[in-house]
Design a protein around this motif. Structure first.
Motif, short mmCIF file in Angstrom:
data_model
loop_
_atom_site.label_atom_id
_atom_site.label_comp_id
_atom_site.label_asym_id
_atom_site.label_seq_id
_atom_site.Cartn_x
_atom_site.Cartn_y
_atom_site.Cartn_z
N ARG A 79 -5.61 -4.18 -4.65
CA ARG A 79 -5.25 -2.81 -4.28
C ARG A 79 -5.90 -2.47 -2.94
O ARG A 79 -7.10 -2.24 -2.87
CB ARG A 79 -5.74 -1.83 -5.35
N ILE A 80 -5.11 -2.48 -1.90
CA ILE A 80 -5.66 -2.38 -0.54
C ILE A 80 -5.24 -1.08 0.14
O ILE A 80 -4.05 -0.82 0.32
CB ILE A 80 -5.19 -3.58 0.31
N GLY A 81 -6.25 -0.29 0.51
CA GLY A 81 -5.99 0.95 1.24
C GLY A 81 -6.38 0.80 2.71
O GLY A 81 -5.55 0.51 3.58
N THR A 82 -7.68 0.99 2.97
CA THR A 82 -8.23 1.02 4.33
C THR A 82 -7.79 -0.14 5.23
O THR A 82 -7.47 0.08 6.40
CB THR A 82 -9.77 1.03 4.26
N VAL A 86 -12.58 -1.61 -10.91
CA VAL A 86 -13.16 -1.36 -9.59
C VAL A 86 -14.57 -1.94 -9.65
O VAL A 86 -15.29 -1.71 -10.62
CB VAL A 86 -13.25 0.16 -9.31
N VAL A 131 -2.52 0.91 -1.24
CA VAL A 131 -2.91 2.23 -1.74
C VAL A 131 -2.72 3.27 -0.63
O VAL A 131 -3.43 3.27 0.36
CB VAL A 131 -4.38 2.22 -2.23
N ARG A 140 -9.33 6.59 5.71
CA ARG A 140 -8.63 7.74 5.14
C ARG A 140 -9.08 9.02 5.83
O ARG A 140 -10.27 9.19 6.09
CB ARG A 140 -8.91 7.84 3.63
N VAL A 198 -3.19 4.62 -9.98
CA VAL A 198 -4.50 3.98 -10.17
C VAL A 198 -5.65 4.98 -10.30
O VAL A 198 -6.81 4.59 -10.28
CB VAL A 198 -4.81 2.98 -9.02
N LYS A 231 -2.79 6.65 -0.82
CA LYS A 231 -3.38 7.99 -1.02
C LYS A 231 -3.89 8.58 0.29
O LYS A 231 -4.46 7.85 1.11
CB LYS A 231 -4.51 7.92 -2.05
N MET A 246 -10.36 -4.78 -3.57
CA MET A 246 -9.94 -3.75 -2.65
C MET A 246 -10.18 -4.30 -1.24
O MET A 246 -10.40 -5.50 -1.06
CB MET A 246 -10.73 -2.45 -2.91
N SER A 247 -10.16 -3.43 -0.22
CA SER A 247 -10.28 -3.93 1.15
C SER A 247 -11.53 -4.79 1.37
O SER A 247 -11.49 -5.79 2.09
CB SER A 247 -10.30 -2.76 2.14
N ASN A 291 -3.41 7.83 -6.35
CA ASN A 291 -4.42 8.11 -7.37
C ASN A 291 -4.50 9.57 -7.81
O ASN A 291 -5.36 9.92 -8.61
CB ASN A 291 -5.80 7.63 -6.90
C1 LIG Z 1 -8.55 4.05 -2.96
C2 LIG Z 1 -8.49 2.99 -3.98
C3 LIG Z 1 -8.35 1.63 -3.61
C4 LIG Z 1 -8.28 1.17 -2.15
O1 LIG Z 1 -9.56 1.11 -1.60
P1 LIG Z 1 -9.81 0.53 -0.13
O2 LIG Z 1 -11.26 0.22 -0.13
O3 LIG Z 1 -9.43 1.61 0.84
O4 LIG Z 1 -8.98 -0.69 0.03
C5 LIG Z 1 -8.26 0.69 -4.62
N1 LIG Z 1 -8.32 1.04 -5.92
C6 LIG Z 1 -8.46 2.33 -6.32
C7 LIG Z 1 -8.53 2.62 -7.77
C8 LIG Z 1 -8.55 3.33 -5.37
O5 LIG Z 1 -8.70 4.60 -5.76
#
Ligand SMILES: *Cc1c(COP(=O)(O)O)cnc(C)c1O
Length: 235
Positions: A223-226, A172, A39, A232, A87, A41, A207-208, A62
Protein backbone atom coordinates in the motif's frame (compact mmCIF):
# COMPACT_ATOMS: atom_id res chain seq x y z
CA UNK A 1 -5.39 18.47 -16.00
CA UNK A 2 -1.79 19.49 -15.40
CA UNK A 3 0.60 17.71 -17.71
CA UNK A 4 3.40 18.38 -15.26
CA UNK A 5 1.63 16.54 -12.44
CA UNK A 6 0.95 13.59 -14.72
CA UNK A 7 4.66 13.43 -15.59
CA UNK A 8 5.61 13.57 -11.92
CA UNK A 9 3.23 10.74 -11.01
CA UNK A 10 4.42 8.72 -13.98
CA UNK A 11 8.09 8.87 -12.98
CA UNK A 12 7.42 8.15 -9.28
CA UNK A 13 5.18 5.26 -10.27
CA UNK A 14 7.97 3.90 -12.43
CA UNK A 15 10.41 4.11 -9.50
CA UNK A 16 8.00 2.27 -7.20
CA UNK A 17 7.39 -0.43 -9.79
CA UNK A 18 11.15 -0.87 -10.08
CA UNK A 19 11.51 -1.15 -6.30
CA UNK A 20 8.81 -3.83 -6.29
CA UNK A 21 10.48 -5.71 -9.15
CA UNK A 22 13.90 -5.61 -7.48
CA UNK A 23 12.49 -6.70 -4.11
CA UNK A 24 10.58 -9.55 -5.74
CA UNK A 25 13.67 -10.67 -7.59
CA UNK A 26 15.76 -10.61 -4.41
CA UNK A 27 13.10 -12.74 -2.71
CA UNK A 28 12.97 -15.08 -5.71
CA UNK A 29 9.35 -14.21 -6.27
CA UNK A 30 7.45 -13.28 -9.40
CA UNK A 31 6.89 -9.50 -9.41
CA UNK A 32 3.38 -10.23 -10.71
CA UNK A 33 2.60 -11.81 -7.34
CA UNK A 34 2.83 -8.40 -5.66
CA UNK A 35 -0.11 -6.06 -6.24
CA UNK A 36 0.64 -2.34 -6.05
CA UNK A 37 -2.19 -0.50 -4.29
CA UNK A 38 -1.78 3.28 -4.46
CA UNK A 39 -3.09 5.08 -1.38
CA UNK A 40 -4.70 8.29 -2.67
CA UNK A 41 -5.98 9.73 0.62
CA UNK A 42 -5.73 13.53 0.85
CA UNK A 43 -5.11 13.84 -2.91
CA UNK A 44 -7.77 15.11 -5.31
CA UNK A 45 -9.81 12.97 -7.67
CA UNK A 46 -7.81 14.38 -10.60
CA UNK A 47 -4.80 12.46 -9.25
CA UNK A 48 -6.90 9.28 -9.20
CA UNK A 49 -7.79 9.92 -12.83
CA UNK A 50 -4.12 10.42 -13.76
CA UNK A 51 -3.15 7.22 -11.96
CA UNK A 52 -5.86 5.23 -13.74
CA UNK A 53 -4.62 6.68 -17.02
CA UNK A 54 -1.09 5.58 -16.08
CA UNK A 55 -2.30 2.02 -15.59
CA UNK A 56 -2.84 1.85 -11.83
CA UNK A 57 -5.48 -0.81 -11.21
CA UNK A 58 -5.82 -0.59 -7.42
CA UNK A 59 -6.32 2.46 -5.23
CA UNK A 60 -6.97 2.81 -1.50
CA UNK A 61 -8.58 5.36 0.77
CA UNK A 62 -8.85 5.52 4.55
CA UNK A 63 -11.80 7.81 5.33
CA UNK A 64 -15.39 6.98 4.42
CA UNK A 65 -16.54 10.46 3.49
CA UNK A 66 -13.52 11.30 1.34
CA UNK A 67 -13.45 7.86 -0.28
CA UNK A 68 -17.15 7.80 -1.11
CA UNK A 69 -17.06 11.30 -2.61
CA UNK A 70 -13.98 10.70 -4.75
CA UNK A 71 -15.11 7.34 -6.06
CA UNK A 72 -18.53 8.79 -6.91
CA UNK A 73 -16.79 11.42 -9.06
CA UNK A 74 -15.12 8.86 -11.31
CA UNK A 75 -16.73 8.20 -14.66
CA UNK A 76 -18.28 4.78 -15.21
CA UNK A 77 -15.33 3.85 -17.40
CA UNK A 78 -12.73 4.98 -14.85
CA UNK A 79 -14.59 3.18 -12.06
CA UNK A 80 -14.66 -0.03 -14.07
CA UNK A 81 -10.88 0.07 -14.49
CA UNK A 82 -9.99 0.33 -10.82
CA UNK A 83 -10.39 -1.80 -7.72
CA UNK A 84 -11.20 0.38 -4.69
CA UNK A 85 -9.69 -0.69 -1.37
CA UNK A 86 -10.65 0.70 2.03
CA UNK A 87 -7.77 0.64 4.54
CA UNK A 88 -8.85 3.01 7.32
CA UNK A 89 -10.17 2.42 10.78
CA UNK A 90 -13.86 1.57 10.49
CA UNK A 91 -16.71 2.74 12.64
CA UNK A 92 -19.74 0.48 12.64
CA UNK A 93 -22.09 3.34 11.67
CA UNK A 94 -19.96 4.03 8.56
CA UNK A 95 -19.34 0.44 7.51
CA UNK A 96 -22.68 0.11 5.72
CA UNK A 97 -21.78 3.06 3.52
CA UNK A 98 -18.27 1.74 2.83
CA UNK A 99 -19.96 -1.45 1.62
CA UNK A 100 -21.75 0.58 -1.06
CA UNK A 101 -18.57 1.56 -2.97
CA UNK A 102 -15.51 -0.39 -1.77
CA UNK A 103 -14.48 -3.56 -3.56
CA UNK A 104 -11.98 -4.68 -0.92
CA UNK A 105 -12.06 -3.79 2.78
CA UNK A 106 -8.66 -4.45 4.36
CA UNK A 107 -9.24 -3.07 7.83
CA UNK A 108 -11.70 -5.36 9.61
CA UNK A 109 -10.69 -5.64 13.24
CA UNK A 110 -13.76 -6.58 15.25
CA UNK A 111 -16.98 -8.59 15.10
CA UNK A 112 -19.21 -5.54 15.06
CA UNK A 113 -17.54 -4.36 11.84
CA UNK A 114 -17.97 -7.77 10.20
CA UNK A 115 -21.71 -7.64 10.91
CA UNK A 116 -22.09 -4.03 9.76
CA UNK A 117 -20.23 -4.71 6.50
CA UNK A 118 -22.15 -7.91 5.84
CA UNK A 119 -25.46 -6.09 6.35
CA UNK A 120 -24.34 -3.19 4.17
CA UNK A 121 -23.15 -5.48 1.39
CA UNK A 122 -26.44 -7.37 1.45
CA UNK A 123 -28.44 -4.15 1.37
CA UNK A 124 -26.50 -2.89 -1.64
CA UNK A 125 -26.55 -6.26 -3.40
CA UNK A 126 -22.76 -6.50 -3.36
CA UNK A 127 -20.08 -8.97 -2.36
CA UNK A 128 -16.93 -7.60 -0.72
CA UNK A 129 -13.43 -9.05 -0.63
CA UNK A 130 -12.13 -8.58 2.90
CA UNK A 131 -8.93 -8.81 4.90
CA UNK A 132 -8.53 -8.86 8.65
CA UNK A 133 -6.23 -6.21 10.06
CA UNK A 134 -3.81 -7.51 12.66
CA UNK A 135 -2.33 -5.39 15.42
CA UNK A 136 1.39 -6.26 15.39
CA UNK A 137 2.16 -3.63 17.98
CA UNK A 138 0.32 -4.81 21.03
CA UNK A 139 0.81 -1.45 22.68
CA UNK A 140 -2.71 -0.26 21.77
CA UNK A 141 -1.01 2.55 19.89
CA UNK A 142 -4.20 3.23 17.99
CA UNK A 143 -3.24 2.14 14.50
CA UNK A 144 -6.08 -0.36 14.55
CA UNK A 145 -6.13 -4.08 14.15
CA UNK A 146 -7.27 -7.15 16.02
CA UNK A 147 -5.05 -8.96 18.48
CA UNK A 148 -3.53 -12.06 16.85
CA UNK A 149 -5.56 -14.38 19.10
CA UNK A 150 -8.82 -12.94 17.74
CA UNK A 151 -8.07 -13.63 14.08
CA UNK A 152 -9.52 -17.12 13.92
CA UNK A 153 -12.84 -16.07 15.45
CA UNK A 154 -13.17 -13.10 13.07
CA UNK A 155 -12.29 -15.35 10.14
CA UNK A 156 -15.13 -17.71 11.10
CA UNK A 157 -17.58 -14.81 11.27
CA UNK A 158 -16.52 -13.55 7.82
CA UNK A 159 -16.76 -17.02 6.34
CA UNK A 160 -20.31 -17.34 7.68
CA UNK A 161 -21.44 -14.32 5.65
CA UNK A 162 -22.45 -15.00 2.04
CA UNK A 163 -21.66 -11.36 1.19
CA UNK A 164 -18.05 -11.35 2.38
CA UNK A 165 -15.11 -13.27 0.93
CA UNK A 166 -12.15 -13.76 3.24
CA UNK A 167 -8.96 -12.97 1.32
CA UNK A 168 -6.31 -12.69 4.02
CA UNK A 169 -4.56 -10.40 6.48
CA UNK A 170 -3.41 -6.78 6.54
CA UNK A 171 -1.05 -5.01 8.91
CA UNK A 172 0.84 -1.79 9.43
CA UNK A 173 4.34 -2.14 10.88
CA UNK A 174 4.64 -0.77 14.41
CA UNK A 175 6.02 2.75 14.48
CA UNK A 176 9.26 2.37 16.38
CA UNK A 177 10.02 -1.28 15.86
CA UNK A 178 11.82 -3.38 13.29
CA UNK A 179 9.42 -4.12 10.40
CA UNK A 180 11.40 -7.27 9.70
CA UNK A 181 10.28 -8.84 12.95
CA UNK A 182 6.70 -7.55 12.56
CA UNK A 183 6.24 -8.86 9.02
CA UNK A 184 7.77 -12.19 9.96
CA UNK A 185 5.10 -12.56 12.63
CA UNK A 186 2.43 -11.54 10.13
CA UNK A 187 3.64 -14.22 7.71
CA UNK A 188 3.35 -16.79 10.49
CA UNK A 189 -0.20 -15.71 11.29
CA UNK A 190 -1.07 -15.82 7.59
CA UNK A 191 0.22 -19.36 7.30
CA UNK A 192 -1.77 -20.43 10.37
CA UNK A 193 -4.96 -18.84 9.03
CA UNK A 194 -4.65 -20.68 5.72
CA UNK A 195 -4.84 -24.08 7.43
CA UNK A 196 -8.59 -23.65 7.92
CA UNK A 197 -9.14 -20.90 5.33
CA UNK A 198 -7.21 -21.84 2.20
CA UNK A 199 -8.64 -18.89 0.23
CA UNK A 200 -7.07 -16.38 2.63
CA UNK A 201 -3.86 -16.08 0.60
CA UNK A 202 -3.51 -12.29 0.60
CA UNK A 203 -1.06 -10.53 2.85
CA UNK A 204 -1.25 -6.74 2.67
CA UNK A 205 1.90 -5.32 4.23
CA UNK A 206 4.44 -2.72 3.30
CA UNK A 207 4.17 0.99 2.69
CA UNK A 208 6.51 3.54 1.08
CA UNK A 209 9.23 3.02 3.68
CA UNK A 210 9.21 -0.73 4.14
CA UNK A 211 7.88 -2.37 0.98
CA UNK A 212 11.11 -4.36 0.41
CA UNK A 213 10.89 -5.94 3.87
CA UNK A 214 7.23 -6.79 3.32
CA UNK A 215 7.89 -8.41 -0.05
CA UNK A 216 10.71 -10.45 1.46
CA UNK A 217 8.18 -11.85 3.95
CA UNK A 218 5.60 -12.68 1.30
CA UNK A 219 3.40 -9.59 0.96
CA UNK A 220 0.91 -9.95 -1.91
CA UNK A 221 -0.27 -6.32 -1.63
CA UNK A 222 1.82 -3.23 -0.89
CA UNK A 223 0.00 0.00 0.00
CA UNK A 224 1.98 2.95 -1.31
CA UNK A 225 1.08 6.59 -0.76
CA UNK A 226 3.98 9.04 -0.41
CA UNK A 227 6.39 7.31 -2.78
CA UNK A 228 3.92 7.73 -5.65
CA UNK A 229 1.99 10.91 -4.78
CA UNK A 230 4.53 12.86 -2.77
CA UNK A 231 4.13 14.22 0.75
CA UNK A 232 0.52 14.42 1.83
CA UNK A 233 -0.83 17.94 2.18
CA UNK A 234 -1.18 18.75 5.86
CA UNK A 235 -4.79 19.64 6.54
C1 LIG B 1 -1.60 6.15 4.38
C2 LIG B 1 -1.53 4.69 4.46
C3 LIG B 1 -0.58 3.96 3.70
C4 LIG B 1 0.44 4.64 2.79
O1 LIG B 1 1.52 5.12 3.54
P1 LIG B 1 2.81 5.76 2.84
O2 LIG B 1 3.84 5.70 3.91
O3 LIG B 1 2.45 7.16 2.44
O4 LIG B 1 3.17 4.91 1.68
C5 LIG B 1 -0.60 2.58 3.79
N1 LIG B 1 -1.47 1.93 4.59
C6 LIG B 1 -2.40 2.58 5.33
C7 LIG B 1 -3.31 1.79 6.18
C8 LIG B 1 -2.45 3.97 5.29
O5 LIG B 1 -3.36 4.61 6.03
Amino acid sequence: MSVQRTGELSSRLEQVRERIARAAEAAQRDAQSVQLVVVTKFFPVDDLRRLIELGVTDIAENKDQEAGAKIAELTEDERARVTAHFVGQLQSNKAGHVASYADVVQSIDRAKIVRALANGAQRHGRTLEVMLQVDLDGSQAGRGGAAPDQIEELAELVTASPHLNLRGLMAVAPRDADPDDAFERLAGLSQALRVDHPSATSMSAGMSGDLETAIRHGATHVRIGTAVLGARPTA
